[in-house]
Design a protein around this motif. Structure first.
Motif, PDB file in Angstrom:
ATOM      1  N   VAL A  94     -30.868 -28.294 -14.584  1.00 39.19           N
ATOM      2  CA  VAL A  94     -31.171 -27.478 -15.466  1.00 39.19           C
ATOM      3  C   VAL A  94     -29.551 -26.493 -15.519  1.00 39.19           C
ATOM      4  O   VAL A  94     -29.513 -25.978 -14.626  1.00 39.19           O
ATOM      5  CB  VAL A  94     -32.303 -26.560 -15.167  1.00 39.19           C
ATOM      6  N   PRO A  95     -29.317 -26.270 -16.672  1.00 39.11           N
ATOM      7  CA  PRO A  95     -28.205 -25.262 -16.832  1.00 39.11           C
ATOM      8  C   PRO A  95     -28.740 -23.859 -16.832  1.00 39.11           C
ATOM      9  O   PRO A  95     -29.543 -23.338 -17.215  1.00 39.11           O
ATOM     10  CB  PRO A  95     -27.788 -25.471 -18.378  1.00 39.11           C
ATOM     11  N   LEU A  96     -27.996 -23.265 -15.774  1.00 37.14           N
ATOM     12  CA  LEU A  96     -28.372 -21.829 -15.594  1.00 37.14           C
ATOM     13  C   LEU A  96     -27.303 -20.747 -16.083  1.00 37.14           C
ATOM     14  O   LEU A  96     -27.846 -20.044 -16.450  1.00 37.14           O
ATOM     15  CB  LEU A  96     -28.576 -21.762 -13.779  1.00 37.14           C
ATOM     16  N   ILE A  97     -26.294 -20.938 -15.520  1.00 37.79           N
ATOM     17  CA  ILE A  97     -25.272 -19.753 -15.929  1.00 37.79           C
ATOM     18  C   ILE A  97     -23.822 -20.540 -16.534  1.00 37.79           C
ATOM     19  O   ILE A  97     -23.436 -21.387 -15.622  1.00 37.79           O
ATOM     20  CB  ILE A  97     -24.753 -18.899 -14.924  1.00 37.79           C
ATOM     21  N   THR A  98     -23.167 -20.123 -17.576  1.00 37.38           N
ATOM     22  CA  THR A  98     -22.159 -20.151 -18.015  1.00 37.38           C
ATOM     23  C   THR A  98     -20.911 -19.245 -18.026  1.00 37.38           C
ATOM     24  O   THR A  98     -21.538 -18.245 -18.466  1.00 37.38           O
ATOM     25  CB  THR A  98     -21.850 -21.389 -19.279  1.00 37.38           C
ATOM     26  N   THR A  99     -19.780 -19.236 -17.282  1.00 37.40           N
ATOM     27  CA  THR A  99     -18.958 -18.395 -17.194  1.00 37.40           C
ATOM     28  C   THR A  99     -17.705 -18.852 -17.795  1.00 37.40           C
ATOM     29  O   THR A  99     -17.073 -19.710 -17.505  1.00 37.40           O
ATOM     30  CB  THR A  99     -18.882 -17.686 -16.002  1.00 37.40           C
ATOM     31  N   VAL A 100     -17.068 -17.971 -18.772  1.00 37.49           N
ATOM     32  CA  VAL A 100     -15.761 -18.322 -19.474  1.00 37.49           C
ATOM     33  C   VAL A 100     -14.911 -16.996 -19.320  1.00 37.49           C
ATOM     34  O   VAL A 100     -15.335 -16.009 -19.716  1.00 37.49           O
ATOM     35  CB  VAL A 100     -15.875 -18.696 -20.830  1.00 37.49           C
ATOM     36  N   VAL A 101     -13.860 -17.240 -18.521  1.00 39.07           N
ATOM     37  CA  VAL A 101     -12.827 -16.129 -18.178  1.00 39.07           C
ATOM     38  C   VAL A 101     -12.160 -15.716 -19.617  1.00 39.07           C
ATOM     39  O   VAL A 101     -11.570 -16.717 -20.284  1.00 39.07           O
ATOM     40  CB  VAL A 101     -11.954 -16.325 -17.179  1.00 39.07           C
ATOM     41  N   SER A 102     -11.973 -14.436 -19.892  1.00 38.85           N
ATOM     42  CA  SER A 102     -10.953 -13.928 -21.033  1.00 38.85           C
ATOM     43  C   SER A 102     -10.043 -12.913 -20.396  1.00 38.85           C
ATOM     44  O   SER A 102     -10.801 -12.134 -19.413  1.00 38.85           O
ATOM     45  CB  SER A 102     -11.921 -13.580 -22.254  1.00 38.85           C
ATOM     46  N   GLY A 103      -9.222 -12.653 -20.960  1.00 35.21           N
ATOM     47  CA  GLY A 103      -8.171 -11.736 -20.543  1.00 35.21           C
ATOM     48  C   GLY A 103      -7.544 -12.237 -19.174  1.00 35.21           C
ATOM     49  O   GLY A 103      -7.557 -13.274 -19.071  1.00 35.21           O
ATOM     50  N   THR A 104      -7.008 -11.280 -18.646  1.00 36.06           N
ATOM     51  CA  THR A 104      -6.120 -11.460 -17.472  1.00 36.06           C
ATOM     52  C   THR A 104      -6.717 -10.819 -16.008  1.00 36.06           C
ATOM     53  O   THR A 104      -6.047 -10.542 -15.123  1.00 36.06           O
ATOM     54  CB  THR A 104      -4.609 -11.133 -17.401  1.00 36.06           C
ATOM     55  N   SER A 105      -7.665 -10.102 -16.287  1.00 36.02           N
ATOM     56  CA  SER A 105      -8.277  -8.908 -15.164  1.00 36.02           C
ATOM     57  C   SER A 105      -9.377  -9.391 -14.407  1.00 36.02           C
ATOM     58  O   SER A 105      -9.814  -8.987 -13.559  1.00 36.02           O
ATOM     59  CB  SER A 105      -8.553  -7.833 -15.711  1.00 36.02           C
ATOM     60  N   THR A 106      -9.858 -10.641 -14.400  1.00 39.20           N
ATOM     61  CA  THR A 106     -10.971 -11.342 -13.667  1.00 39.20           C
ATOM     62  C   THR A 106     -10.578 -11.934 -12.408  1.00 39.20           C
ATOM     63  O   THR A 106      -9.805 -12.936 -12.190  1.00 39.20           O
ATOM     64  CB  THR A 106     -11.626 -12.436 -14.690  1.00 39.20           C
ATOM     65  N   SER A 107     -10.927 -11.247 -11.274  1.00 40.60           N
ATOM     66  CA  SER A 107     -10.418 -11.871 -10.066  1.00 40.60           C
ATOM     67  C   SER A 107     -11.732 -12.504  -9.322  1.00 40.60           C
ATOM     68  O   SER A 107     -11.468 -13.296  -8.286  1.00 40.60           O
ATOM     69  CB  SER A 107     -10.180 -10.734  -8.949  1.00 40.60           C
ATOM     70  N   ASN A 108     -12.834 -12.202  -9.711  1.00 41.69           N
ATOM     71  CA  ASN A 108     -14.080 -12.867  -9.046  1.00 41.69           C
ATOM     72  C   ASN A 108     -15.193 -13.145  -9.847  1.00 41.69           C
ATOM     73  O   ASN A 108     -15.435 -12.596 -11.101  1.00 41.69           O
ATOM     74  CB  ASN A 108     -14.728 -11.992  -8.053  1.00 41.69           C
ATOM     75  N   VAL A 109     -15.724 -14.256  -9.765  1.00 41.07           N
ATOM     76  CA  VAL A 109     -16.914 -14.929 -10.976  1.00 41.07           C
ATOM     77  C   VAL A 109     -17.956 -14.736 -10.040  1.00 41.07           C
ATOM     78  O   VAL A 109     -18.024 -15.477  -9.027  1.00 41.07           O
ATOM     79  CB  VAL A 109     -16.472 -16.280 -11.248  1.00 41.07           C
ATOM     80  N   GLN A 110     -19.025 -13.957 -10.438  1.00 38.49           N
ATOM     81  CA  GLN A 110     -20.176 -13.624  -9.613  1.00 38.49           C
ATOM     82  C   GLN A 110     -21.245 -14.207 -10.636  1.00 38.49           C
ATOM     83  O   GLN A 110     -21.443 -14.047 -11.571  1.00 38.49           O
ATOM     84  CB  GLN A 110     -20.318 -12.166  -9.337  1.00 38.49           C
ATOM     85  N   MET A 111     -22.148 -14.906  -9.826  1.00 33.84           N
ATOM     86  CA  MET A 111     -23.545 -15.648 -10.318  1.00 33.84           C
ATOM     87  C   MET A 111     -24.631 -15.266  -9.561  1.00 33.84           C
ATOM     88  O   MET A 111     -24.332 -15.365  -8.185  1.00 33.84           O
ATOM     89  CB  MET A 111     -23.334 -17.117 -10.561  1.00 33.84           C
ATOM     90  N   GLN A 112     -25.666 -14.693 -10.060  1.00 34.56           N
ATOM     91  CA  GLN A 112     -26.705 -14.180  -9.109  1.00 34.56           C
ATOM     92  C   GLN A 112     -28.279 -14.964  -9.813  1.00 34.56           C
ATOM     93  O   GLN A 112     -28.217 -15.153 -10.795  1.00 34.56           O
ATOM     94  CB  GLN A 112     -27.105 -12.646  -9.166  1.00 34.56           C
TER      95      GLN A 112
END
Length: 202
Positions: A27-45
């Motif tokens: 089951v697909p739950l969360i999709t995260t795509v980074v934009s820009g240059t300031s994302t250091s942590n990808v958090q999923m809850q």
């Protein structure tokens, strides 16, 4: 960064009859795509509906990423837990010439290696990380396979399999994916899936 979360009612429950049905296990739950240059942590809850992780046996994270810094080791924590020695594991990797195996005891699990800012432009590293038995009341085990070609000359290459044990019996409700002290490049992508148990008998 854009994040899409699936909070729809679980497909295995027929809303009109409240009867369980057999559906696709992933089951697909969360999709995260980074934009820009300031994302250091990808958090999923965990949240509600299909994204309530308490209904799944396992979680599978599929990632493709690139570091904006000089480091490319991808780390993961569960439940925001950074306890010293909380993640113990074995890594077997090869680079096309040599292979190595080693043990780690860390504050996070090293699950992948991605291309760095000094590597060939637009090269990304990929990985698939499975978290087993996330609600079983025992230590959670992780297994990750990764592949990465950092530059057009074909070296360094890294292909590896990683297994880790998260030394905590709590159910998994949060995942954080990061490169220590580095930011993610734009278009780095992370897709999280839940794996259901069999809903009906045959």
């Amino acid at each position: 960064m854009t994040q899409t979360i699936n909070t729809a009612a679980p497909a295995y429950l027929d809303q009109s009859t409240n009867v369980l049905t057999d559906v696709e296990a992933w089951v697909p739950l969360i999709t995260t795509v980074v934009s820009g240059t300031s994302t250091s942590n990808v958090q999923m809850q965990s949240s509600t509906g299909a994204n309530d992780w308490s209904q799944y046996m396992d979680l599978v994270l599929i990632g493709s990423g690139r570091s904006l810094g000089t480091g490319g080791v991808v780390s993961m924590t569960l439940n925001n837990d950074t306890t010293a020695g909380g993640y113990v594991g074995q890594i077997l990797q090869g680079n096309g010439t040599d292979d190595t195996a080693y043990f780690q005891s860390l504050t996070s699990a090293d699950i992948a290696t991605v291309a760095r800012s000094s590597d060939t432009a637009n090269f990304f590293g990929s990985f698939v990380c499975t978290m087993f038995d996330i609600n079983a009341g025992k230590y959670t085990s992780l297994q990750s396979v990764r592949a990465n070609n950092m530059n057009a000359a074909g070296s360094p290459n890294i292909i590896s399999m990683t297994t880790f044990c998260y030394k905590n019996q709590a159910a998994v409700t949060e995942i954080d994916v990061f490169i220590s002290s580095m930011n993610w490049a734009a278009d780095s992508r992370f897709d999280l899936f839940g794996v259901l148990p069999r809903m009906v008998t045959v």
